[in-house]
Design an enzyme around this catalytic site. Structure first.
Site, PDB file in Angstrom:
ATOM      1  N   ARG A 143      -8.089  -4.931  33.211  1.00  0.00           N
ATOM      2  CA  ARG A 143      -7.922  -3.555  32.678  1.00  0.00           C
ATOM      3  C   ARG A 143      -7.115  -2.655  33.606  1.00  0.00           C
ATOM      4  O   ARG A 143      -7.337  -1.437  33.622  1.00  0.00           O
ATOM      5  CB  ARG A 143      -9.279  -2.889  32.395  1.00  0.00           C
ATOM      6  CG  ARG A 143      -9.889  -3.408  31.132  1.00  0.00           C
ATOM      7  CD  ARG A 143     -10.800  -2.363  30.463  1.00  0.00           C
ATOM      8  NE  ARG A 143     -11.731  -3.097  29.618  1.00  0.00           N
ATOM      9  CZ  ARG A 143     -13.056  -3.005  29.681  1.00  0.00           C
ATOM     10  NH1 ARG A 143     -13.631  -2.154  30.506  1.00  0.00           N
ATOM     11  NH2 ARG A 143     -13.805  -3.742  28.891  1.00  0.00           N
TER      12      ARG A 143
ATOM     13  N   ARG B 176      -7.206   3.254  30.914  1.00  0.00           N
ATOM     14  CA  ARG B 176      -7.593   4.651  31.032  1.00  0.00           C
ATOM     15  C   ARG B 176      -7.641   5.225  32.438  1.00  0.00           C
ATOM     16  O   ARG B 176      -7.691   6.440  32.609  1.00  0.00           O
ATOM     17  CB  ARG B 176      -8.956   4.876  30.344  1.00  0.00           C
ATOM     18  CG  ARG B 176      -8.832   5.026  28.846  1.00  0.00           C
ATOM     19  CD  ARG B 176     -10.169   5.446  28.260  1.00  0.00           C
ATOM     20  NE  ARG B 176     -11.134   4.363  28.346  1.00  0.00           N
ATOM     21  CZ  ARG B 176     -12.442   4.526  28.164  1.00  0.00           C
ATOM     22  NH1 ARG B 176     -12.935   5.732  27.931  1.00  0.00           N
ATOM     23  NH2 ARG B 176     -13.258   3.496  28.222  1.00  0.00           N
TER      24      ARG B 176
ATOM     25  N   ARG C   6      -1.074   7.455  25.217  1.00  0.00           N
ATOM     26  CA  ARG C   6      -2.057   7.142  24.172  1.00  0.00           C
ATOM     27  C   ARG C   6      -2.458   8.371  23.342  1.00  0.00           C
ATOM     28  O   ARG C   6      -3.168   8.227  22.342  1.00  0.00           O
ATOM     29  CB  ARG C   6      -3.317   6.538  24.811  1.00  0.00           C
ATOM     30  CG  ARG C   6      -3.312   5.028  25.006  1.00  0.00           C
ATOM     31  CD  ARG C   6      -3.380   4.258  23.676  1.00  0.00           C
ATOM     32  NE  ARG C   6      -4.403   4.745  22.766  1.00  0.00           N
ATOM     33  CZ  ARG C   6      -5.710   4.482  22.880  1.00  0.00           C
ATOM     34  NH1 ARG C   6      -6.133   3.697  23.830  1.00  0.00           N
ATOM     35  NH2 ARG C   6      -6.583   4.996  22.028  1.00  0.00           N
TER      36      ARG C   6
ATOM     37  N   ASP D  81      -6.394  -6.014  22.984  1.00  0.00           N
ATOM     38  CA  ASP D  81      -7.855  -5.963  22.891  1.00  0.00           C
ATOM     39  C   ASP D  81      -8.324  -7.258  22.256  1.00  0.00           C
ATOM     40  O   ASP D  81      -7.610  -7.881  21.462  1.00  0.00           O
ATOM     41  CB  ASP D  81      -8.305  -4.767  22.037  1.00  0.00           C
ATOM     42  CG  ASP D  81      -9.814  -4.570  22.115  1.00  0.00           C
ATOM     43  OD1 ASP D  81     -10.269  -3.810  22.987  1.00  0.00           O
ATOM     44  OD2 ASP D  81     -10.535  -5.213  21.327  1.00  0.00           O
TER      45      ASP D  81
ATOM     46  N   TYR E 146     -19.165  -9.813  17.951  1.00  0.00           N
ATOM     47  CA  TYR E 146     -18.684  -8.572  17.331  1.00  0.00           C
ATOM     48  C   TYR E 146     -18.775  -8.661  15.813  1.00  0.00           C
ATOM     49  O   TYR E 146     -19.198  -7.728  15.133  1.00  0.00           O
ATOM     50  CB  TYR E 146     -17.229  -8.286  17.725  1.00  0.00           C
ATOM     51  CG  TYR E 146     -17.083  -7.665  19.081  1.00  0.00           C
ATOM     52  CD1 TYR E 146     -17.699  -6.459  19.388  1.00  0.00           C
ATOM     53  CD2 TYR E 146     -16.310  -8.266  20.068  1.00  0.00           C
ATOM     54  CE1 TYR E 146     -17.559  -5.880  20.639  1.00  0.00           C
ATOM     55  CE2 TYR E 146     -16.167  -7.693  21.322  1.00  0.00           C
ATOM     56  CZ  TYR E 146     -16.791  -6.503  21.597  1.00  0.00           C
ATOM     57  OH  TYR E 146     -16.659  -5.925  22.834  1.00  0.00           O
TER      58      TYR E 146
END
Lengths: 337, 337
Positions: B19, B23, B32, B68, B143
């Site tokens: 990652r 962010r 973004r 992702d 998921y």
């Protein structure tokens, strides 16, 4: 159950379920209508009623006090609430030495509602044991630092690593809270005490040993004179089982991620264990669940004592009839000496 | 980085961060603005730009595709969105054989936006490797079954135990998706492939071996002919490392819950490893972080190759300057032969 916890001979397998008093029971959902979780924990009659509900329905071999890990924080005066669907929320998280210094010490007298509930419970239980419990210092601290349930406990660990003095002061405070909470329960009539370190599986063994174990040891030592079996449990703790035992536990609870046979072997096959039916198995057809229970009973024979339980709490969606069937079945399986 | 992944001699320690594109970088948050996570993954220019941002800033030794785990599900036509603050949400969870039968197969052509992004990235990267990745079958399935991120994966495990045929059909579907996603990335120019089994630490080893490992093996075998190093990683996998290796991995990623020395020993000291700086250490003073990195570099020498990384993804609150300092430091530490 107490005999198994002491490694004494038993004539049938004891069984209870973590969170047996709770949302899986319709009678629980009914009495909880319109009342918050924390309020229901501190109203003695209600807490007693909820504690006893599964005893009436399930024929389990022990009651476990209906309470919550954050109840002693609440009664100490910490600004905490249990938000539905979220869990405990601390409105002013603890992040500094000053925050820790301001934490109110827990006056045993503030736990009167808990003692009263236990008196009511023990009276109705008769010879059946009541298990008291408390959150372990790490788990209490992680709620206080994060402010809410966390997946990775990053803020907690950052405080631990970057400011060990504050960390140890916080855990020493939490250890005093846990000890007081357990002592009050033991003195009010609980027959065994379980220390829950729900979140400690987030730590590696060296980190656990350095930053957590001394404080959990203080709690377990701090109730040793009561002479009650002390059960120590956390999830995701396969790597920590030996260290958790070394804190002074009499029984080690094993979660469902570690096969019971592996856990017993790792522990040295010389300490009673509790566990570890996979809660997901509650949703499978009975023959599969029965085979799973058989496997756990078989594995448990390698320990000097085995208290049958789930590897985690009863899921809110569990069918109480399935829990009752497990109890009935476990009680029928012969104890092999 | 590729040499370390193959266990070949290196002249400096390679380092990248899971990652790293994300962010924690202000330039990421800027590009973004006003665009959803999934949309940003399937716009080739934007995905390429985001992938390259940490390369420009951090001097890491590899890029990792900005994507992702659910992107291939999205491109296959599964009704999925990434809800801010929640994570992937599947609007119609998969719970039955009929649900599985209706899952759309992933046409490699649907991955064109990913291939295009990789072409753009590889062109700018030059000789520096790009790491492609995919979610492993269990994680994709969890998921799909839960419908959203879950703490205990109870619904997933209940399906697994109670309806193994449906479970294996679902995992076979997910394995085809993972394989296709990885193959397209490799064919478009990725130099290494990482299979993320983010949630598999929720399983015990016997459950992993029976219900998951065969499908992860299919994925890793299904890309073996590409000749690219295959990294296999999940969190809370200390008990699963050997089994995850046996699926056909060339490199095992180690999370921060297992000391790297323990993981290497458990793996047999004969396979390269990746990891495992504790992300919480990013928030500590530099001398403490440096000592932690030193310890990990020292431990890594027991493996035939070591790629320095975090034990989990970069936290959104991490300071990019701290990441840059780690890279600079790791590159200065002499490689001992």
């Amino acid at each position: 159950m107490i005999r198994a916890a002491r490694g004494d001979a038993i004539d049938r397998h004891p069984v209870w379920f973590m969170r047996q008093a709770g949302r899986s029971l319709p009678e629980y959902r009914k009495v909880r209508e319109g009342i918050t979780m924390l309020d229901s924990c501190v109203q003695p009659e209600l807490a007693a009623e909820i504690t006893l509900q599964p005893i009436r329905r399930l024929d389990v071999d022990a009651a476990v006090l209906f309470s919550d890990i954050v109840v002693p924080l609440f009664l100490a005066g910490v600004d905490v609430e249990i938000a539905p669907g979220v869990g405990p929320v601390i409105n002013k998280p603890i992040r500094s030495a000053a925050d820790v210094a301001e934490l109110p010490d827990l006056d045993p007298a503030a736990l009167a509602p808990v003692s009263e509930a236990i008196s009511l419970i023990v009276e109705e239980l008769g010879p059946k044991p009541l298990i008291g419990f408390a959150g372990a210092p790490f788990t209490l601290a992680s709620y206080l630092v994060e402010g809410q349930p966390s997946r990775d406990h990053l803020t907690t660990k950052a405080l631990m690593f970057s400011d060990p003095d504050t960390w140890h002061a916080l855990l020493a405070w939490a250890a005093r809270v846990s000890t007081t909470f357990l002592r009050v329960q033991g003195e009010a009539g609980a027959s065994a005490l379980q220390l829950f370190d729900s979140w400690v599986g987030t730590l590696s063994l060296p980190v656990y040993d350095e930053y957590v174990a001394p404080h959990s040891t203080d709690v377990l030592n701090g109730v040793a004179d009561l002479g009650l079996p002390r059960i120590h449990f956390g999830t995701k703790t396969s790597e920590l089982l030996v260290a958790m035992r070394a804190c002074g536990a009499d029984v080690i609870g094993v979660d469902d991620r570690t096969p019971l046979s592996v856990a017993i072997k790792r522990l040295g096959s010389d300490i009673p264990v509790q566990g570890n039916i996979d809660p997901a198995m509650l949703f499978t057809p009975w023959p599969m669940l029965q085979a799973h229970v058989d496997e756990i009973l078989r594995a448990g024979r390698a320990a000097p004592g085995h208290i049958v339980n789930l590897g985690h709490g009863v899921p809110p969606t569990a069918d109480p009839d399935v829990l009752a069937r497990i109890v009935e079945y476990v009680h029928q399986v012969p104890v092999q000496l």
